[in-house]
Write a protein that holds these residues in place. Structure first.
Motif, PDB file in Angstrom:
ATOM      1  N   ALA A 105       0.841  -1.204   0.000  1.00  0.00           N
ATOM      2  CA  ALA A 105       0.000   0.000   0.000  1.00  0.00           C
ATOM      3  C   ALA A 105       0.873   1.250   0.000  1.00  0.00           C
ATOM      4  O   ALA A 105       1.610   1.497   0.955  1.00  0.00           O
ATOM      5  N   GLN A 106       0.795   2.005  -1.070  1.00  0.00           N
ATOM      6  CA  GLN A 106       1.612   3.210  -1.195  1.00  0.00           C
ATOM      7  C   GLN A 106       0.968   4.385  -0.463  1.00  0.00           C
ATOM      8  O   GLN A 106      -0.240   4.592  -0.536  1.00  0.00           O
ATOM      9  N   LEU A 107       1.795   5.186   0.232  1.00  0.00           N
ATOM     10  CA  LEU A 107       1.290   6.342   0.963  1.00  0.00           C
ATOM     11  C   LEU A 107       1.685   7.659   0.308  1.00  0.00           C
ATOM     12  O   LEU A 107       0.864   8.550   0.162  1.00  0.00           O
ATOM     13  N   THR A 108       2.955   7.794  -0.081  1.00  0.00           N
ATOM     14  CA  THR A 108       3.398   9.007  -0.765  1.00  0.00           C
ATOM     15  C   THR A 108       3.969   8.638  -2.123  1.00  0.00           C
ATOM     16  O   THR A 108       4.607   7.599  -2.278  1.00  0.00           O
ATOM     17  N   GLN A 109       3.774   9.523  -3.098  1.00  0.00           N
ATOM     18  CA  GLN A 109       4.125   9.180  -4.475  1.00  0.00           C
ATOM     19  C   GLN A 109       5.080  10.176  -5.135  1.00  0.00           C
ATOM     20  O   GLN A 109       5.261  10.146  -6.358  1.00  0.00           O
ATOM     21  N   THR A 110       5.681  11.051  -4.350  1.00  0.00           N
ATOM     22  CA  THR A 110       6.757  11.904  -4.853  1.00  0.00           C
ATOM     23  C   THR A 110       7.816  12.036  -3.762  1.00  0.00           C
ATOM     24  O   THR A 110       7.563  11.708  -2.608  1.00  0.00           O
ATOM     25  N   ASP A 111       8.957  12.528  -4.141  1.00  0.00           N
ATOM     26  CA  ASP A 111       9.942  12.928  -3.151  1.00  0.00           C
ATOM     27  C   ASP A 111       9.330  14.045  -2.316  1.00  0.00           C
ATOM     28  O   ASP A 111       8.517  14.830  -2.800  1.00  0.00           O
ATOM     29  N   GLY A 112       9.745  14.124  -1.051  1.00  0.00           N
ATOM     30  CA  GLY A 112       9.157  15.127  -0.166  1.00  0.00           C
ATOM     31  C   GLY A 112      10.075  16.282   0.171  1.00  0.00           C
ATOM     32  O   GLY A 112       9.775  17.070   1.075  1.00  0.00           O
ATOM     33  N   THR A 113      11.199  16.399  -0.557  1.00  0.00           N
ATOM     34  CA  THR A 113      12.169  17.438  -0.221  1.00  0.00           C
ATOM     35  C   THR A 113      12.100  18.616  -1.194  1.00  0.00           C
ATOM     36  O   THR A 113      11.630  18.493  -2.322  1.00  0.00           O
ATOM     37  N   PHE A 114      12.636  19.743  -0.708  1.00  0.00           N
ATOM     38  CA  PHE A 114      12.663  20.976  -1.475  1.00  0.00           C
ATOM     39  C   PHE A 114      14.069  21.554  -1.470  1.00  0.00           C
ATOM     40  O   PHE A 114      14.826  21.364  -0.510  1.00  0.00           O
ATOM     41  N   TYR A 284       0.863  13.333  -1.621  1.00  0.00           N
ATOM     42  CA  TYR A 284       0.045  12.315  -0.960  1.00  0.00           C
ATOM     43  C   TYR A 284      -0.673  11.497  -2.027  1.00  0.00           C
ATOM     44  O   TYR A 284      -1.466  12.022  -2.805  1.00  0.00           O
ATOM     45  N   ALA A 285      -0.401  10.198  -2.055  1.00  0.00           N
ATOM     46  CA  ALA A 285      -1.093   9.341  -3.019  1.00  0.00           C
ATOM     47  C   ALA A 285      -2.588   9.336  -2.701  1.00  0.00           C
ATOM     48  O   ALA A 285      -2.976   9.264  -1.536  1.00  0.00           O
TER      49      ALA A 285
END
Length: 330
Positions: A105-114, A284-285
């Motif tokens: 089960a995927q929760l996040t679908q991109t990198d979360g950094t800036f 957020y997926a």
């Protein structure tokens, strides 16, 4: 390949634990999250809104602080489900583990950094990083691999064109930048928004937007656990999907209010702005399905970073059955 900690260390990891949704007749599921992050907002929504409890699950949430420690806890049965980057399941597979770790089960679908710049003058261009000191993340981890991948996409050699610092512990990267080290730094929220509010610089680019969709943070479990607890995994995935739908259909302010107990040291306006930023870039997926295209992009990034021995089989390490059933409402 990233070496895992000795399984014998799992007992003494010093976890931070939160009990949620306790009920006498509920089935207990022990989750280990790789860090405490508002990047994982749907997970906390699932707990606080009672979605796990509605499924008859009694969730025990533990923050395991690091990919190696999280996977050690999973492999040694210290936890039942891990929330961690998909690259860890690939590392385990590369080591020849006998009990395959399955992404379900995927929760996040991109990198979360800036990308955060100390100087706020003039328009940003990626060429400005050349010749500067850049505070990156730990070698072999997803933030660092994505960071290098994006730099290379902009014709920047991270090991030749700038001074890349990646020997600073994750917890100390932001303080190091705040104390004057580096011209650029790779930050998660809410640190990026907090630094902007403090006048330390500004966000000039999103690594999540630049790199595209990847299975950045996924719930996973050992194959043996899934085989013995299929109904439990299905209920778990149902609750996560319900939370994902809740987050995408509610305002950042509403989500911030729900997850605030997990981030008591962060101001509400910072929580809201951080969640808004993640929602706007689709971090957020909206459903728990890990697509094969995302899996392949992850491996492209790992390969580019020199961390992939061989391509990992999507059909071996990913099971979308529970996610699809949850979406069908069965």
């Amino acid at each position: 390949m990233k070496p895992l900690l000795s399984l014998g260390l799992a007992v003494g990891l010093g976890f931070t634990t939160l009990l949620a949704g306790c009920s006498g007749g509920s089935e207990k599921v022990r989750i280990g999250e790789v860090t405490r992050s508002l990047f994982y907002a749907p997970e906390y929504v699932a707990i606080e809104q009672g979605f796990f409890k509605e499924q008859g699950l009694d969730v025990e949430l533990t923050t395991t602080w690091g990919g190696d420690k999280t996977m050690t806890a999973l492999l040694s049965d210290g936890i039942d489900v891990a929330l961690v980057g998909s690259e860890t399941s690939i590392y385990v597979d590369q080591e020849g583990g006998t009990d395959t770790v399955i992404n379900f089960a995927q929760l996040t679908q991109t990198d979360g950094t800036f990308l955060f710049a100390r100087s706020t003058q003039g328009d940003f261009s990626w060429d400005q990083l050349k010749g500067t000191v850049f505070l990156g993340q730990r070698k072999g981890g997803m933030p660092q691999m994505v960071g290098e991948y994006v730099l290379k996409q902009h014709q920047i050699d991270p090991h030749q064109d700038l001074q890349l610092l990646q020997n600073i512990d994750f917890a100390n990267v932001a303080p190091a930048f705040a104390s004057g080290t580096g011209e650029f730094v790779q930050l998660f929220e809410p640190q990026a928004s907090q630094f902007e509010q403090e006048g330390l610089g500004k966000v000039v680019a999103s690594f999540g937007t630049e790199s595209g969709k990847v299975p950045y943070t996924v719930f996973m479990a050992k194959q043996s656990y899934i085989e013995k607890n299929q109904e439990t995994i299905q209920k778990f995935t149902n609750a996560i999907y319900q939370a994902q739908q809740w987050v995408t259909s509610h305002s950042p302010a509403e989500t911030a209010k729900v997850i605030a107990p997990y981030f008591k040291e962060i101001k509400m306006d910072i929580l809201e702005s951080s969640i808004k930023r993640y929602l706007e870039q689709g971090s957020y997926a909206s459903d728990p399905i890990l697509e094969e295209e995302e899996w392949n992009r992850l491996q492209d990034i790992m390969d580019e970073a020199g961390e992939l021995k061989q391509r990992a089989d999507y059909n071996k390490l990913v099971n979308t059955t529970f996610a699809k059933t949850a979406m069908e409402g069965r």
